[in-house]
Design a protein around this motif. Structure first.
Motif, short mmCIF file in Angstrom:
data_model
loop_
_atom_site.label_atom_id
_atom_site.label_comp_id
_atom_site.label_asym_id
_atom_site.label_seq_id
_atom_site.Cartn_x
_atom_site.Cartn_y
_atom_site.Cartn_z
N LEU A 183 0.87 -1.18 0.04
CA LEU A 183 -0.10 -0.13 0.21
C LEU A 183 0.79 1.27 0.09
CD1 LEU A 183 -3.10 -0.91 2.23
CD2 LEU A 183 -2.68 -1.34 0.01
N LEU A 184 2.13 1.23 0.28
CA LEU A 184 3.16 2.20 0.44
C LEU A 184 4.27 2.32 -0.51
CD1 LEU A 184 3.60 2.34 4.23
CD2 LEU A 184 2.31 4.05 2.92
N SER A 185 3.69 1.70 -1.63
CA SER A 185 4.84 1.52 -2.93
C SER A 185 4.14 2.11 -4.13
CB SER A 185 4.97 -0.11 -3.03
OG SER A 185 4.02 -0.80 -3.48
N GLY A 186 3.09 2.70 -4.14
CA GLY A 186 2.34 3.36 -5.31
C GLY A 186 1.21 2.51 -5.87
N VAL A 187 0.70 2.00 -4.86
CA VAL A 187 -0.64 1.16 -5.38
C VAL A 187 -1.59 1.80 -6.13
CG1 VAL A 187 -1.95 1.47 -3.36
CG2 VAL A 187 -2.19 -0.71 -4.54
N LEU A 188 -1.95 3.13 -5.83
CA LEU A 188 -3.07 3.65 -6.53
C LEU A 188 -2.25 4.12 -8.01
CD1 LEU A 188 -4.51 6.11 -3.89
CD2 LEU A 188 -5.40 3.95 -4.42
N ARG A 189 -1.35 4.43 -7.82
CA ARG A 189 -0.75 4.92 -9.16
C ARG A 189 -0.62 3.85 -10.30
NH1 ARG A 189 5.61 5.76 -8.67
NH2 ARG A 189 5.33 3.50 -8.50
N ARG A 190 -0.19 2.67 -9.69
CA ARG A 190 -0.13 1.44 -10.44
C ARG A 190 -1.57 1.01 -11.08
NH1 ARG A 190 3.40 -0.12 -6.55
NH2 ARG A 190 1.90 -1.92 -6.01
N ARG A 191 -2.56 1.21 -10.07
CA ARG A 191 -3.96 0.94 -10.85
C ARG A 191 -4.30 1.74 -11.74
NH1 ARG A 191 -7.52 -0.89 -5.44
NH2 ARG A 191 -6.64 -2.96 -4.83
N ALA A 192 -3.98 2.89 -11.64
CA ALA A 192 -4.41 3.97 -12.48
C ALA A 192 -3.79 3.55 -13.76
CB ALA A 192 -4.00 5.38 -12.10
N ALA A 193 -2.60 3.00 -13.83
CA ALA A 193 -1.95 3.01 -15.15
C ALA A 193 -2.34 1.28 -15.58
CB ALA A 193 -0.53 3.11 -14.81
N HIS A 194 -3.22 0.79 -14.88
CA HIS A 194 -3.57 -0.71 -15.19
C HIS A 194 -2.27 -1.69 -14.98
CE1 HIS A 194 -7.39 0.90 -16.28
NE2 HIS A 194 -7.02 1.76 -17.00
N ALA A 195 -1.19 -1.23 -14.08
CA ALA A 195 -0.26 -2.03 -14.04
C ALA A 195 -0.67 -3.39 -12.93
CB ALA A 195 1.14 -1.29 -13.39
N THR A 196 0.20 -4.17 -12.81
CA THR A 196 0.09 -5.61 -11.89
C THR A 196 0.17 -4.68 -10.67
OG1 THR A 196 1.10 -7.03 -13.56
CG2 THR A 196 1.01 -7.70 -11.28
N VAL A 197 -0.72 -5.09 -9.61
CA VAL A 197 -0.87 -4.81 -8.32
C VAL A 197 -0.48 -5.97 -7.46
CG1 VAL A 197 -2.13 -3.63 -6.63
CG2 VAL A 197 -2.28 -2.76 -8.90
#
Length: 312
Positions: A183-197
């Motif tokens: 959760l502190l590794s940029g989870v929202l940014r990756r979700r917005a970029a449709h990257a693997t979470v």
């Protein structure tokens, strides 16, 4: 991954006898054992830590911190690790049904036999640390050298009693889950970029839902600093009083390299204050007992060493 870590100067490897058990009992210890065998003479370069407490089989004596289980589990761990000694043998949890006298009898035996160099703890409360050390001192034993606790920007309860107790007793603090399940590794940014979470447990997913606004503000702050969120989270922990080192769990060499960048990042007071605003410390930044009274500690909040104003 372990070759790369050792090449970077990371020499502390932490595991437990229950890790990897979905594949095979003690699977992670066995993996490390194969690595040590392949590396040849690297054993003296490595500080190897494992743990005892969790259930390793179905019998009534296959868990906890009884003398029988501690000695049996240690011998099994040594065999899987392919080594003659464990540098830090850690109690994975408090065993409320076993007296400290019995626990330290077993640990003292293992130290005397040369199978264990030091003992540590995990997930202890502050008063457990004090009780453990008092019992060890009564037996003229060295006692604990470290405590692993759940500690990160999102979970700061350890600041109330565990960190102050460990610091007063001279124990190293090894925070686990420093990125709180990603959760502190940029989870929202990756979700917005449709990257693997990274997949998260129900508990961590709930923390994301409850703390989404703070996490969004945190990622904005990291972008403003030009730093990856995971680097900032680790740098924050590295600067906390009493912390020896966070325990990282990178899945790729790239993640490992990213984590190491935290060693060269120092957060200034303005950034620390903004982080406190996003993730308020338990007890207004004060340890107990001031925290229970809702007032700051005399002299202000506990801080790490001062840094130049122009540092990140």
């Amino acid at each position: 991954m372990m070759d790369h870590a050792l090449g970077l100067g990371i020499n502390f490897f932490d595991t437990a006898d229950i890790y990897g058990r979905k594949a095979v009992p003690g699977g992670t210890e066995a993996l490390i054992g194969r690595w040590l065998a392949r590396r040849g003479r690297c054993r003296d370069k490595v500080v190897l830590a494992t743990k005892v407490y969790g259930r390793t089989a179905g019998g009534p004596n296959d868990r906890g911190l009884s003398a029988r289980h501690i000695i049996q589990a240690c011998n099994a761990s040594l065999k899987r690790l392919g080594t003659d000694w464990i540098d830090v043998y850690q109690m994975h949890h408090v065993d409320r049904s076993t007296p400290w006298e019995e626990i330290w009898e077993a640990m003292g035996t293992l130290v005397a036999q040369g199978k264990v160099r030091y003992t540590g703890s995990c997930n202890f409360a502050g008063w457990h640390l004090v009780s453990a050390q008092a019992a060890a001192k009564a037996r003229h034993l060295f006692g604990l050298v470290s405590e692993q606790c759940h500690y990160n920007l999102l979970v700061r309860d350890a600041e109330l009693e565990v960190v102050p107790a460990a610091s007063a007793l001279g124990l190293g603090i090894l925070p686990w889950s420093p990125l709180h399940g990603g959760l502190l590794s940029g989870v929202l940014r990756r979700r917005a970029a449709h990257a693997t979470v990274r997949s998260t447990s129900d508990r961590v997913a709930g923390d994301l839902a409850r703390g989404k606004r703070a996490i969004a503000g945190y990622e904005d702050l990291c972008a403003e600093l030009g730093q990856d969120p995971s680097v900032v989270a680790l740098a924050w922990l590295l600067g906390r009083p009493g912390v020896t080192a966070p325990l990282i769990g990178p899945r790729t060499a790239e993640q490992l390299d990213l984590s190491v960048r935290a060693l060269s990042v120092t957060l200034d007071k303005e950034v620390l204050d903004r982080l406190d605003a996003l993730f308020p410390p338990a007890g207004c930044g004060s340890p107990a007992p001031e925290a229970w009274l809702g007032r700051p500690r005399r002299g202000g909040p506990v801080r790490g060493p001062s840094v130049p104003a122009n540092s990140i």
